[in-house]
Design a protein around this motif. Sequence first.
Motif, mmCIF file in Angstrom:
data_model
loop_
_atom_site.group_PDB
_atom_site.id
_atom_site.type_symbol
_atom_site.label_atom_id
_atom_site.label_comp_id
_atom_site.label_asym_id
_atom_site.label_seq_id
_atom_site.Cartn_x
_atom_site.Cartn_y
_atom_site.Cartn_z
ATOM 1 N N LYS A 628 0.864 -1.210 -0.067
ATOM 2 C CA LYS A 628 -0.080 -0.008 0.043
ATOM 3 C C LYS A 628 0.901 1.233 0.111
ATOM 4 O O LYS A 628 0.565 2.215 -0.702
ATOM 5 C CB LYS A 628 -0.947 -0.124 1.255
ATOM 6 C CG LYS A 628 -2.115 -1.089 1.172
ATOM 7 C CD LYS A 628 -2.962 -0.833 1.935
ATOM 8 C CE LYS A 628 -4.385 -1.809 1.955
ATOM 9 N NZ LYS A 628 -4.124 -3.291 1.678
ATOM 10 N N ILE A 631 2.295 1.763 -3.440
ATOM 11 C CA ILE A 631 1.220 2.261 -4.293
ATOM 12 C C ILE A 631 0.953 3.683 -4.327
ATOM 13 O O ILE A 631 0.975 4.503 -5.200
ATOM 14 C CB ILE A 631 -0.201 1.546 -4.106
ATOM 15 C CG1 ILE A 631 0.065 0.187 -4.734
ATOM 16 C CG2 ILE A 631 -1.234 2.226 -4.979
ATOM 17 C CD1 ILE A 631 -1.007 -0.952 -4.391
ATOM 18 N N ILE A 632 1.009 4.138 -3.015
ATOM 19 C CA ILE A 632 0.837 5.528 -2.631
ATOM 20 C C ILE A 632 2.001 6.454 -3.148
ATOM 21 O O ILE A 632 1.542 7.627 -3.784
ATOM 22 C CB ILE A 632 0.449 5.894 -1.062
ATOM 23 C CG1 ILE A 632 -0.827 5.222 -0.684
ATOM 24 C CG2 ILE A 632 0.705 7.353 -0.703
ATOM 25 C CD1 ILE A 632 -0.875 5.136 0.792
ATOM 26 N N ILE A 635 1.589 6.621 -6.883
ATOM 27 C CA ILE A 635 0.713 7.644 -7.283
ATOM 28 C C ILE A 635 1.145 8.971 -7.079
ATOM 29 O O ILE A 635 0.819 9.844 -7.813
ATOM 30 C CB ILE A 635 -0.674 7.198 -6.637
ATOM 31 C CG1 ILE A 635 -1.383 6.071 -6.977
ATOM 32 C CG2 ILE A 635 -1.664 8.437 -6.767
ATOM 33 C CD1 ILE A 635 -2.683 5.564 -6.253
ATOM 34 N N LEU A 641 -1.577 3.492 -13.438
ATOM 35 C CA LEU A 641 -1.713 2.403 -12.581
ATOM 36 C C LEU A 641 -1.464 1.249 -13.272
ATOM 37 O O LEU A 641 -1.260 0.107 -12.658
ATOM 38 C CB LEU A 641 -3.466 2.653 -12.461
ATOM 39 C CG LEU A 641 -3.784 3.686 -11.469
ATOM 40 C CD1 LEU A 641 -5.505 3.160 -11.095
ATOM 41 C CD2 LEU A 641 -3.176 3.721 -10.244
ATOM 42 N N GLU A 658 -6.816 -2.238 -4.587
ATOM 43 C CA GLU A 658 -5.782 -2.025 -3.665
ATOM 44 C C GLU A 658 -6.191 -0.425 -3.211
ATOM 45 O O GLU A 658 -5.993 -0.070 -2.291
ATOM 46 C CB GLU A 658 -4.472 -1.997 -3.833
ATOM 47 C CG GLU A 658 -3.863 -3.644 -3.885
ATOM 48 C CD GLU A 658 -3.945 -4.259 -2.323
ATOM 49 O OE1 GLU A 658 -3.887 -3.416 -1.389
ATOM 50 O OE2 GLU A 658 -3.910 -5.571 -2.122
ATOM 51 N N VAL A 659 -6.298 0.358 -4.488
ATOM 52 C CA VAL A 659 -6.332 1.885 -4.385
ATOM 53 C C VAL A 659 -7.701 2.093 -3.573
ATOM 54 O O VAL A 659 -7.760 3.100 -2.801
ATOM 55 C CB VAL A 659 -6.364 2.443 -5.551
ATOM 56 C CG1 VAL A 659 -6.798 3.777 -5.734
ATOM 57 C CG2 VAL A 659 -4.785 2.061 -6.322
ATOM 58 N N LEU A 669 -6.074 10.431 -2.130
ATOM 59 C CA LEU A 669 -5.348 10.242 -3.079
ATOM 60 C C LEU A 669 -5.657 11.051 -4.429
ATOM 61 O O LEU A 669 -6.824 10.999 -4.715
ATOM 62 C CB LEU A 669 -5.364 8.663 -3.646
ATOM 63 C CG LEU A 669 -4.871 7.725 -2.670
ATOM 64 C CD1 LEU A 669 -4.963 6.357 -3.615
ATOM 65 C CD2 LEU A 669 -3.202 7.826 -2.548
ATOM 66 N N LEU A 671 -5.836 11.290 -8.135
ATOM 67 C CA LEU A 671 -5.599 10.447 -9.228
ATOM 68 C C LEU A 671 -5.937 11.175 -10.627
ATOM 69 O O LEU A 671 -6.116 10.568 -11.373
ATOM 70 C CB LEU A 671 -6.592 9.027 -9.220
ATOM 71 C CG LEU A 671 -5.827 7.900 -8.759
ATOM 72 C CD1 LEU A 671 -6.908 6.800 -8.118
ATOM 73 C CD2 LEU A 671 -4.817 7.206 -9.396
ATOM 74 N N SER A 725 -12.580 10.020 -2.319
ATOM 75 C CA SER A 725 -11.282 10.657 -1.996
ATOM 76 C C SER A 725 -11.278 11.988 -1.692
ATOM 77 O O SER A 725 -10.702 12.554 -0.551
ATOM 78 C CB SER A 725 -10.113 10.332 -2.997
ATOM 79 O OG SER A 725 -8.687 10.770 -2.552
#
Length: 729
Positions: A628, A631-632, A635, A641, A658-659, A669, A671, A725
Motif C-alpha cells: 500500500k 502504491i501511494i 501515485i 496504474l 488496493e487503491v 489520493l 488520481l 477521496s
Amino acid sequence: MEIKKSLFDNLQNFFGFDNFKGEQEAIITNIIQKKDTFVIMPTGGGKSICYQLPALMSEGTAIVISPLIALMKNQVDQLRGFGGTESIAHFLNSSLNKSEIAKVKHDVLSGETKLLYVAPESLSKQENIDFLRLITISFVAVDEAHCISEWGHDFRPEYRKIRQVISNIGDQIPIIALTATATPKVQQDIIKNLQMTDSTLFKSSFNRHNLYYEVRPKRNVVKEIIRFIKSHSGKSGIVYCLSRKKVEEISEALKLNGIKALPYHAGLDPKTRADTQDKFLMEDVDVIVATIAFGMGIDKPDVRYVIHHDIPKSMEGYYQETGRAGRDGGEGVCVAFYSEKDIDKLAKFMKDKPVSEREIGTQILKEVIDYAESAVCRRKQILHYFGENFDEAGCGSMCDNCRAERSHFDAAEKLKTTLIMIRELGEKFDDLHLLNILMGVDTSQVSAYQHNKLPYFGSGKADGLLFWKSLLRQALLNNYLSKDIDNYGLLRLTKSGSGFIDNPHFLKFVMNRELGSMDDDFDDPDQQPAGALDTELFKMLKDLCKRMGVEKNLPAYVIFSDPSLEEMCIHYPISIEELKQIQGVGAGKALKFGAPFVKLISKYVEEKEIDRPLDLIIKSAANKSALKVSIIQNIDRHIALEDIASSKGISYEDILREVESIVNSGTKLNLNYYIDEMIDEDRQDEAFDYFRSSEVDSIDIALKELGSDDYTREELQLMRIKFLSELGN
C-alpha cells in the motif's frame, strides 16, 4: 571451618548476598578443593556464582569457556561492577582487536585477572594455548556444557575438543562443567567427553514451581498472541519463533497494534542486537520477538511470560527458553502454540541431514510432540524427560492439563497385554512400530518382520489411535517402560513393567488431547473473524451514517461502508484507537467521522452490559502494508496504474482494489493525472454527480443507471475512488 567463614565473607563482600542458594556452598567448596565438579542446575538457580566465587578466592586465573560473545560480555560487565576494577575479568574472542588482546594478556600475566572468558573456537587456537601455558590456571569452567552432546539442544562440535585442549595446556587442571538442561543421556556424554568419571555430581531439581505451562492449538495465532500480551500490559515478555522471517512479521504485527516490541535474530548486525538487548533490560521495550539466538545469559529476572509461536525442536530448548520467565520467583506464564504443520516443517528440515543426525533429531522432536499432545501434567512430563520423578499432585494446577476437565480410562488390562506383546517381540521396537501393529497398519517394516500375522495385529483398532498413544506415553511416564535412547528409541520393560505383568493392579490413565489436528487454518491478520452480528447496533450505526451524510451533504456509505459497520457490531470499539483497527476505517476516517460512532457504541455497550471481546482485528503486517505504501508513493509520482500493477506483479483489477482499500481507509489520493487521460470531462462530471446523489455503494447499479455503453466498470471504479477521496477523506 576456615573455608566456610571465608566463603561467606567473600559472598557478602563481593556479591552482597548473606546466604547461598541450594547447593552453591557445597559446589564451591568442592572446586576450591581442586576436585572435578559437574553441576546441573536450572536457569535462575545461580550457576554463575558457582565458578565466579571460587575463581576470586583461588590462586591464578580461572578459564571460563562460554559459547556466546553476548553472554561473556554480560558476565564480564557484571563482575567488573562487583569488583570495581576493569582487570578483574576479561574475555578473549574474535570481537577484540590487536591492542585489546594485548591489554587482556598483560592483565592476565600480571595476575590481576581472576576470570578469563573464552569461546571454544578461541581456546583451540595455538597462540592462545601457548599463552595459557604461561599462567597459573586455578580451574576450567565449561559453561553450557550440554553443547558437547549431539543429544543436547545446542550441539557445538568445537565443544568436543575442549578436553584435548585442556590436556595440552597442563596436567591436573580441575574442571567444573555446568548446564541448565541435561537428560541422563546428555549427562553421560558430558562426563565421557570431558573425562570426568571421578567428578562430584550436583544436580538440583528441575522443577520451577512458579512457572505455569500451557499448550494451545495454533489457530488465529497472531491475534491470540496480541490478545495475551495486551492482557499482560506493561509486563516484560519474549515471543520465540523458528524463522527470522516470522520474527520480523510478528514483531511488525505487535508494533502495528500498539505494543512496544523489537525483533532479535542472527541476521541483524551486532550493534542492533546489543541495542535491542539493552532496551529490553532497561524496559524501553516490553516484548522481544526472537529466534533461539536470544536469551542465553540474559539476566532479566522479571520476564513475566514466554510465548512459543512455533513449537520448539527439543524439550531441552523448550525448558531453557521457558526458564527465562519468572527468574525472580514471581509470575511466569509459558504458552506454546502447536500444530502438525509445524512438526511437518521441522521434519522436512531434517531430511537432508546425515542418517545418524536425522535419527537423533527425529527422536528429540518426538518427545516434543508427545509432550504437546498428552493430557498428563506438563510438569510431570518435563521432569520425567530430565530423569526426575514427580507426583502431579505437587503441580498445584500450574499447568493447563491439571486445570482442565480430563477423561480417564481403566488401563490395567490393556497395559498388561501391551507389556506382554513388547516382551514377546524381544523389546526391539519403538512406539510407532507397536502402534502400527495394534492399529493394523501394514507398513513395510511390519510386513518385513511378519508382524502382520501376529494375533496382536489390528487388535487395538476399536480403541483408536488416541487411546494407544495415551497408554504408551503414560506407561513411560509411570516407569513401566523405558526408552533406549541409544538404540533409536526402542521400548524396554522396566522392573516395574515386568512386575505389573505378574501382579497387575487397578490403574487409571488420562486420554490424550486432540491438539495435533488443530492446524493454523485461520492465521490471516486481515481476515475477519467469525462473530455474531449485533443487528440492533447495526441499525443504530446505519441511522447515524445517514444523519451525518445529510449534515455533510454526502451519501451515507462515504462516512463508513457496511462491512466496516458490521465489524463494529462484532468488536464494539469504544475509543478512536480501537476504531482505527476496524477494516476500512484507518486513522483519517477515524479522526474525521469517528467521535459520534465511538460515543454511541460506548453508551450501547454500557446500557446492554456487553462483555466486549479483547481481540480486535489485527492490523495487517509488513508485507501487505508495504504494498500500500509503495502504491501511494507511485501515485504521488504520477505513475500510470497499469505500470504500477505491472511492477508489482499484480493485475489491473487488483491495483484498483488496493487503491479502493487505501481510499476507504481515509487516505486522500490525487488520481486526476490518470483519470483525466482516461475519461473526458463531461463524463467525469456526470459520474461524480451520480455518486453524490446515490444512496447505494454499488458499481453494478451505477453501470445500469449510467449505461454500460457509455462507461466501463473500471471507469466507474476510478470515478468512485475520486469521489470518495475528494469528499470523504
